[in-house]
Design a protein around this motif. Sequence first.
Motif, PDB file in Angstrom:
ATOM      1  N   ASP A 170      19.294  22.869  51.367  1.00 40.90           N
ATOM      2  CA  ASP A 170      19.398  21.502  50.849  1.00 40.90           C
ATOM      3  C   ASP A 170      20.669  20.828  51.354  1.00 40.90           C
ATOM      4  O   ASP A 170      20.656  19.661  51.777  1.00 40.90           O
ATOM      5  CB  ASP A 170      19.399  21.506  49.322  1.00 40.90           C
ATOM      6  N   ARG A 171      21.758  21.546  51.287  1.00 38.33           N
ATOM      7  CA  ARG A 171      23.041  21.002  51.737  1.00 38.33           C
ATOM      8  C   ARG A 171      23.020  20.727  53.242  1.00 38.33           C
ATOM      9  O   ARG A 171      23.542  19.705  53.715  1.00 38.33           O
ATOM     10  CB  ARG A 171      24.183  21.957  51.390  1.00 38.33           C
ATOM     11  N   ALA A 172      22.415  21.635  54.000  1.00 36.18           N
ATOM     12  CA  ALA A 172      22.346  21.457  55.449  1.00 36.18           C
ATOM     13  C   ALA A 172      21.511  20.235  55.812  1.00 36.18           C
ATOM     14  O   ALA A 172      21.885  19.439  56.680  1.00 36.18           O
ATOM     15  CB  ALA A 172      21.771  22.714  56.098  1.00 36.18           C
ATOM     16  N   LEU A 173      20.368  20.071  55.146  1.00 37.41           N
ATOM     17  CA  LEU A 173      19.512  18.913  55.421  1.00 37.41           C
ATOM     18  C   LEU A 173      20.227  17.611  55.063  1.00 37.41           C
ATOM     19  O   LEU A 173      20.146  16.622  55.803  1.00 37.41           O
ATOM     20  CB  LEU A 173      18.206  19.043  54.643  1.00 37.41           C
ATOM     21  N   ALA A 174      20.943  17.618  53.940  1.00 35.57           N
ATOM     22  CA  ALA A 174      21.679  16.416  53.535  1.00 35.57           C
ATOM     23  C   ALA A 174      22.760  16.059  54.544  1.00 35.57           C
ATOM     24  O   ALA A 174      23.110  14.883  54.708  1.00 35.57           O
ATOM     25  CB  ALA A 174      22.286  16.619  52.148  1.00 35.57           C
ATOM     26  N   ALA A 175      23.292  17.081  55.234  1.00 34.29           N
ATOM     27  CA  ALA A 175      24.349  16.856  56.225  1.00 34.29           C
ATOM     28  C   ALA A 175      23.798  16.528  57.603  1.00 34.29           C
ATOM     29  O   ALA A 175      24.574  16.311  58.544  1.00 34.29           O
ATOM     30  CB  ALA A 175      25.250  18.088  56.301  1.00 34.29           C
ATOM     31  N   GLY A 176      22.475  16.509  57.746  1.00 30.85           N
ATOM     32  CA  GLY A 176      21.887  16.169  59.032  1.00 30.85           C
ATOM     33  C   GLY A 176      21.883  17.291  60.044  1.00 30.85           C
ATOM     34  O   GLY A 176      21.750  17.049  61.249  1.00 30.85           O
ATOM     35  N   VAL A 177      21.992  18.532  59.583  1.00 37.33           N
ATOM     36  CA  VAL A 177      22.021  19.683  60.484  1.00 37.33           C
ATOM     37  C   VAL A 177      20.642  19.887  61.109  1.00 37.33           C
ATOM     38  O   VAL A 177      19.616  19.737  60.436  1.00 37.33           O
ATOM     39  CB  VAL A 177      22.455  20.946  59.700  1.00 37.33           C
ATOM     40  N   ARG A 178      20.611  20.274  62.394  1.00 34.24           N
ATOM     41  CA  ARG A 178      19.354  20.500  63.092  1.00 34.24           C
ATOM     42  C   ARG A 178      19.158  21.959  63.501  1.00 34.24           C
ATOM     43  O   ARG A 178      18.057  22.345  63.916  1.00 34.24           O
ATOM     44  CB  ARG A 178      19.262  19.631  64.361  1.00 34.24           C
ATOM     45  N   HIS A 179      20.186  22.768  63.407  1.00 33.27           N
ATOM     46  CA  HIS A 179      20.104  24.174  63.791  1.00 33.27           C
ATOM     47  C   HIS A 179      20.756  25.006  62.687  1.00 33.27           C
ATOM     48  O   HIS A 179      21.920  24.775  62.339  1.00 33.27           O
ATOM     49  CB  HIS A 179      20.821  24.431  65.112  1.00 33.27           C
ATOM     50  N   ILE A 180      20.003  25.966  62.146  1.00 36.36           N
ATOM     51  CA  ILE A 180      20.557  26.814  61.094  1.00 36.36           C
ATOM     52  C   ILE A 180      20.379  28.282  61.455  1.00 36.36           C
ATOM     53  O   ILE A 180      19.618  28.633  62.369  1.00 36.36           O
ATOM     54  CB  ILE A 180      19.905  26.540  59.722  1.00 36.36           C
TER      55      ILE A 180
ATOM     56  N   TYR B  77      25.446  22.566  67.124  1.00 34.66           N
ATOM     57  CA  TYR B  77      26.431  22.937  66.114  1.00 34.66           C
ATOM     58  C   TYR B  77      25.705  23.579  64.920  1.00 34.66           C
ATOM     59  O   TYR B  77      25.601  22.978  63.845  1.00 34.66           O
ATOM     60  CB  TYR B  77      27.222  21.715  65.647  1.00 34.66           C
ATOM     61  N   PRO B  78      25.167  24.793  65.082  1.00 36.33           N
ATOM     62  CA  PRO B  78      24.431  25.421  63.982  1.00 36.33           C
ATOM     63  C   PRO B  78      25.336  25.779  62.814  1.00 36.33           C
ATOM     64  O   PRO B  78      26.560  25.904  62.958  1.00 36.33           O
ATOM     65  CB  PRO B  78      23.835  26.676  64.626  1.00 36.33           C
ATOM     66  N   VAL B  79      24.703  25.942  61.642  1.00 39.44           N
ATOM     67  CA  VAL B  79      25.420  26.380  60.445  1.00 39.44           C
ATOM     68  C   VAL B  79      24.648  27.525  59.809  1.00 39.44           C
ATOM     69  O   VAL B  79      23.426  27.625  59.935  1.00 39.44           O
ATOM     70  CB  VAL B  79      25.615  25.236  59.426  1.00 39.44           C
TER      71      VAL B  79
ATOM     72  N   THR C 231      30.022  26.137  60.762  1.00 41.22           N
ATOM     73  CA  THR C 231      30.458  26.477  59.402  1.00 41.22           C
ATOM     74  C   THR C 231      29.322  27.184  58.679  1.00 41.22           C
ATOM     75  O   THR C 231      28.313  27.565  59.293  1.00 41.22           O
ATOM     76  CB  THR C 231      30.895  25.204  58.641  1.00 41.22           C
ATOM     77  N   SER C 232      29.466  27.344  57.382  1.00 39.21           N
ATOM     78  CA  SER C 232      28.468  28.023  56.562  1.00 39.21           C
ATOM     79  C   SER C 232      28.326  27.309  55.232  1.00 39.21           C
ATOM     80  O   SER C 232      29.305  26.808  54.672  1.00 39.21           O
ATOM     81  CB  SER C 232      28.897  29.480  56.320  1.00 39.21           C
ATOM     82  N   PHE C 233      27.096  27.290  54.715  1.00 37.81           N
ATOM     83  CA  PHE C 233      26.847  26.761  53.384  1.00 37.81           C
ATOM     84  C   PHE C 233      26.715  27.871  52.347  1.00 37.81           C
ATOM     85  O   PHE C 233      26.008  27.720  51.356  1.00 37.81           O
ATOM     86  CB  PHE C 233      25.613  25.860  53.395  1.00 37.81           C
ATOM     87  N   VAL C 234      27.395  28.989  52.583  1.00 37.54           N
ATOM     88  CA  VAL C 234      27.535  30.025  51.562  1.00 37.54           C
ATOM     89  C   VAL C 234      28.355  29.450  50.407  1.00 37.54           C
ATOM     90  O   VAL C 234      29.244  28.611  50.612  1.00 37.54           O
ATOM     91  CB  VAL C 234      28.218  31.272  52.162  1.00 37.54           C
ATOM     92  N   HIS C 235      28.068  29.900  49.187  1.00 36.48           N
ATOM     93  CA  HIS C 235      28.781  29.368  48.021  1.00 36.48           C
ATOM     94  C   HIS C 235      30.286  29.571  48.198  1.00 36.48           C
ATOM     95  O   HIS C 235      30.737  30.657  48.604  1.00 36.48           O
ATOM     96  CB  HIS C 235      28.308  30.081  46.749  1.00 36.48           C
ATOM     97  N   PRO C 236      31.099  28.533  47.912  1.00 34.76           N
ATOM     98  CA  PRO C 236      32.558  28.641  48.084  1.00 34.76           C
ATOM     99  C   PRO C 236      33.185  29.789  47.318  1.00 34.76           C
ATOM    100  O   PRO C 236      34.248  30.280  47.716  1.00 34.76           O
ATOM    101  CB  PRO C 236      33.062  27.285  47.570  1.00 34.76           C
ATOM    102  N   LYS C 237      32.559  30.246  46.244  1.00 34.24           N
ATOM    103  CA  LYS C 237      33.090  31.385  45.489  1.00 34.24           C
ATOM    104  C   LYS C 237      33.162  32.622  46.369  1.00 34.24           C
ATOM    105  O   LYS C 237      34.095  33.434  46.248  1.00 34.24           O
ATOM    106  CB  LYS C 237      32.202  31.652  44.276  1.00 34.24           C
ATOM    107  N   TRP C 238      32.187  32.782  47.271  1.00 35.39           N
ATOM    108  CA  TRP C 238      32.123  33.980  48.099  1.00 35.39           C
ATOM    109  C   TRP C 238      32.899  33.821  49.402  1.00 35.39           C
ATOM    110  O   TRP C 238      33.468  34.796  49.894  1.00 35.39           O
ATOM    111  CB  TRP C 238      30.662  34.324  48.387  1.00 35.39           C
TER     112      TRP C 238
ATOM    113  N   GLY D 188      11.496  20.551  61.173  1.00 36.88           N
ATOM    114  CA  GLY D 188      11.811  20.462  62.586  1.00 36.88           C
ATOM    115  C   GLY D 188      13.110  21.126  62.987  1.00 36.88           C
ATOM    116  O   GLY D 188      13.604  20.905  64.101  1.00 36.88           O
ATOM    117  N   LEU D 189      13.682  21.944  62.104  1.00 39.12           N
ATOM    118  CA  LEU D 189      14.924  22.638  62.413  1.00 39.12           C
ATOM    119  C   LEU D 189      14.637  23.913  63.211  1.00 39.12           C
ATOM    120  O   LEU D 189      13.582  24.541  63.057  1.00 39.12           O
ATOM    121  CB  LEU D 189      15.681  23.015  61.136  1.00 39.12           C
ATOM    122  N   ASP D 190      15.573  24.302  64.030  1.00 36.18           N
ATOM    123  CA  ASP D 190      15.529  25.585  64.713  1.00 36.18           C
ATOM    124  C   ASP D 190      16.245  26.610  63.835  1.00 36.18           C
ATOM    125  O   ASP D 190      17.315  26.323  63.289  1.00 36.18           O
ATOM    126  CB  ASP D 190      16.222  25.488  66.079  1.00 36.18           C
ATOM    127  N   VAL D 191      15.647  27.797  63.688  1.00 36.32           N
ATOM    128  CA  VAL D 191      16.195  28.817  62.799  1.00 36.32           C
ATOM    129  C   VAL D 191      16.476  30.089  63.577  1.00 36.32           C
ATOM    130  O   VAL D 191      15.591  30.647  64.236  1.00 36.32           O
ATOM    131  CB  VAL D 191      15.236  29.141  61.637  1.00 36.32           C
TER     132      VAL D 191
END
Length: 313
Positions: free
Chosen positions: A102-112, A91-93, A62-69, A149-152
């Motif tokens: 911030d949203r990704a870290l709160a969701a426990g994402v490890r790959h962005i 499962y990257p985002v 998925t994406s953490f782009v603003h829902p407006k866009w 420690g995230l992969d980018v």
Amino acid sequence: MSARELGLPARVPADGLPERVTIWEVGPRDGLQNEQAVVPVEVKLEFIDRLAAAGLGTVEATSFVHPKWVPQLADAEALLADLPRRDGVRYPVLVPNERGLDRALAAGVRHIAIFASATETFANRNLNRTLDDQFAMFEPVVGRAVAEGLDVRGYVSMCFGDPWEGPVDRAAVVGVGRRLLDLGCSQLSLGDTIGVATAGQVSALLDDFASAGTPMSALAVHFHDTYGQALANTLAALRHGVTTVDSSAGGLGGCPYAESATGNLATEDLVWLLDGLGVTTGVDLDALADTSAWLAGRLGRPSPSRVVRALRG
């Protein structure tokens, strides 16, 4: 009749190709973000899990782009909270800015992944930044992510042609890509956002990256099939040593910020090509075609993938 029952494609290995290719599946993000209607989160969850079950080791969720866009992906938190994660699957985002991180870290994402432009006009239209200013936005995102420690991954859009600027200078693409690697991205995905690239362009750009000291292991390719060149361009990249290819199950997707962008390279079409060349992917084509046919039914239209249409009617 299934691909397995047909016994196709015929496997005839070719020299000069990698033994194994990693497929970076973008259907749940890059594919579904371009849908006119919002797909229910329950359908997305099943889609992602079926892709992973078919052997895809990287599924961009998925994406953490603003829902407006991108309102089609407004359910990112809900999806990640309920996503069944399989061992060995990433499962990257997509993360556009620090708020997204911030949203990704709160969701426990490890790959962005971050999304940059190789052209001035698209940077302005997509990011509301100049070509140079986009890096000021990315620097704290990548720096914080790496520190956590995230992969980018870094996407570079408009690498071959831009609908407003025309053909894109290869040196500009290499410059943008090198800056992203220097910021801390582990991989670049070179995007043919509007599907105008030719195999010769692909080879020349990869040569330029190699001349700039970039190993092919740090590069991936992301082709759209507007002019039917995605598979030819992929083969050119593989012959240069690229081993990661982006694709979208069923050929879903485009780009909501570039109207001339049609669907992504279909994962099934890619797997058919690679299976025929004896290149290992770990993907079960039969299960993948079933998944895309299932999703096409949920979307109410035939799958754009030629392989899905051939196998599933």
